[in-house]
Scaffold this motif. Structure first.
Motif, mmCIF file in Angstrom:
data_model
loop_
_atom_site.group_PDB
_atom_site.id
_atom_site.type_symbol
_atom_site.label_atom_id
_atom_site.label_comp_id
_atom_site.label_asym_id
_atom_site.label_seq_id
_atom_site.Cartn_x
_atom_site.Cartn_y
_atom_site.Cartn_z
ATOM 1 N N LEU A 1 62.916 73.723 -10.486
ATOM 2 C CA LEU A 1 63.445 72.428 -10.894
ATOM 3 C C LEU A 1 63.922 71.664 -9.665
ATOM 4 C CD1 LEU A 1 65.746 73.735 -13.804
ATOM 5 C CD2 LEU A 1 63.356 73.008 -13.987
ATOM 6 N N SER B 1 60.070 71.251 -13.400
ATOM 7 C CA SER B 1 60.606 70.004 -13.937
ATOM 8 C C SER B 1 59.544 68.919 -13.861
ATOM 9 C CB SER B 1 61.850 69.579 -13.153
ATOM 10 O OG SER B 1 61.564 69.453 -11.767
ATOM 11 N N PHE C 1 63.737 67.665 -16.781
ATOM 12 C CA PHE C 1 64.708 68.253 -15.857
ATOM 13 C C PHE C 1 66.035 68.562 -16.537
ATOM 14 C CE2 PHE C 1 68.237 67.728 -12.870
ATOM 15 C CZ PHE C 1 67.866 68.522 -11.806
ATOM 16 N N THR D 1 59.290 66.106 -12.753
ATOM 17 C CA THR D 1 59.730 65.120 -11.776
ATOM 18 C C THR D 1 58.601 64.899 -10.778
ATOM 19 O OG1 THR D 1 60.865 66.950 -10.632
ATOM 20 C CG2 THR D 1 62.216 65.476 -11.972
ATOM 21 N N GLY E 1 68.320 71.827 -9.680
ATOM 22 C CA GLY E 1 68.404 72.089 -11.105
ATOM 23 C C GLY E 1 69.107 73.369 -11.485
#
Length: 421
Positions: free
Chosen positions: A312, A335, A355, A337, A231
């Protein structure tokens, strides 16, 4: 009776920096096979193999090159192991990482010896890292075909799997369903006694002539290499907005200029250079500090000082740096995720953002910097999460040793819950 554990890892000690010495310390015999760059551990014999065949690497189809590299490693490990067996080595257990092909033919030399696989990540055709970021999507079918073929050695390893060890639940979920019943989820472990909030913390940036301590508006970002998989592009695009919202904030960025995953930017060079070109004068570089790679103790000092740490990642292997930051009591904005959500619950032990949404990231960071006292509870819960679930001495290492013992006793393969957490 002394038992023998053989570790096989191209970059030994790799994930076994704690497990191998712990086995040695309790009286087991520990032997390691590693690649040319492997590093020895005290009192543990290390036998390095040469992955290059005497006549050089033979030509092959480009799609088969990765497979061939792993076959060459498998053959080199087999030759090394064969010599050790002739010298009298009799392993009771083999522990290794199948990602480089090293374990592919171990069973042909040691058919009755259980093998514990470090299952870090199985390539995903959908739902993983590939294709996650539309900015780097490739409509051509060839990259996906190459990825499908790269799975060959991973799937072969799973077929011969005695037992697998995955560090986090989401990473375990990348294993095809038929093999998950032979899988334990145990992280390698974080030394929370050493990696902890400690005062007085101080971070010196000598080139910039700056010094930071707790309470200063410092935002940190850490990756092995600064690249989109972690990221970095989203983080950089966030900075101009953050600098508008918090004109006194400084950003410390740790990481190299290479590529660990994915590809280099179009036109070559580093992602740092590419992002600085993209942002141009919109970024006040006087408040952004690239420090390259730093020693581990310096990294921990950064985590103790930072007002907010950003982590991230695309759906991929979870970085140790996230857990180490949390263990130091850092407030993490991560993030939303799957790998991060294994560890962070938004609003309980950290904060999560999309993200791709760099504006939302800037606003969340600005809110944290504006009210550090109001977010102090997240720091406490972050550390508690790591202490309770990832502590090396109390949680992870005992479970690893228990799993090793059960495998050597021949019981783990008959018990689908062996070593699980």
């Amino acid at each position: 009776m002394t038992r023998t554990v053989l570790f096989v890892h191209q970059n030994f000690p790799g994930q076994y920096r704690h497990l191998a010495p712990a086995l040695q310390a309790r009286g087991d015999r520990v032997v390691a096979i590693g690649g040319p760059s492997s590093q020895p551990l005290p009192a543990i014999p290390l036998h390095r193999y040469d992955p290059l065949p005497p006549g050089g690497v033979p030509p092959c189809h480009p799609w088969a090159a990765d497979f061939q590299t792993k076959i060459l490693r498998a053959e080199a490990v087999a030759r090394c192991l064969e010599a050790l067996l002739k010298e009298g080595l009799r392993p009771d257990l083999v522990v290794g990482h199948p990602g480089w092909g090293e374990l592919l033919v171990v069973k042909d030399l040691l058919p009755a010896v259980p093998v514990l696989h470090q299952v870090e990540f199985i390539y995903q055709l959908v739902g993983g890292d590939v294709g996650f970021d539309p900015e780097f999507a490739d409509a051509d079918w060839r990259p996906l075909a190459r990825l499908r073929l790269r799975r060959a050695t991973q799937l072969l390893a799973l077929q011969d799997l005695d037992w697998g060890l995955a560090p986090t639940p989401w990473q375990a979920s990348t294993v095809p369903a038929p093999y998950r019943q032979r899988l334990s989820v145990i992280h390698e472990g974080i030394d929370t006694a050493a990696i902890a909030p400690q005062g007085p913390a101080r971070l010196q940036l000598q080139r910039a002539g700056l010094s930071f301590g707790p309470g200063d508006e410092v935002v940190s970002f850490v990756a092995r290499n600064l690249e989109p998989y972690r990221g970095f592009h989203t983080f950089m695009r966030m900075l101009p907005r953050l600098q508008q919202l918090r004109p006194g904030a400084h950003v410390v960025i740790v990481g190299g200029d290479g590529v660990s995953y994915g590809a280099a930017p179009p036109g070559g060079g580093s992602w740092k250079e590419a992002m600085l070109r993209e942002l141009g004068d919109a970024l006040d570089r006087r408040r952004v500090h690239f420090v390259g790679r730093v020693p581990h103790p310096v990294l921990h000092e950064l985590f103790r000082v930072t007002a907010c740490h950003v982590y991230l990642t695309v759906p991929f292997v979870l970085s140790w740096s996230l857990l180490e930051a949390m263990s130091c009591g850092a407030l993490v904005v991560g993030s939303a995720t799957a790998p991060v959500q294994d560890v962070i619950e938004d609003g309980r032990n950290g904060l999560l953002v999309d993200f791709f949404d760099h504006r939302a990231l800037a606003e969340r960071l600005a809110a944290v910097l504006a009210d550090p006292a109001g977010h102090a509870g997240l720091r406490r819960e972050a550390r508690r999460t790591v202490v309770d679930g990832f502590d090396l001495r109390r949680v992870c290492l005992p479970r690893q040793l228990e799993l090793v013992d059960r495998l050597m006793a021949g019981s783990a393969t008959q018990d689908g819950t062996a070593g699980e957490r």
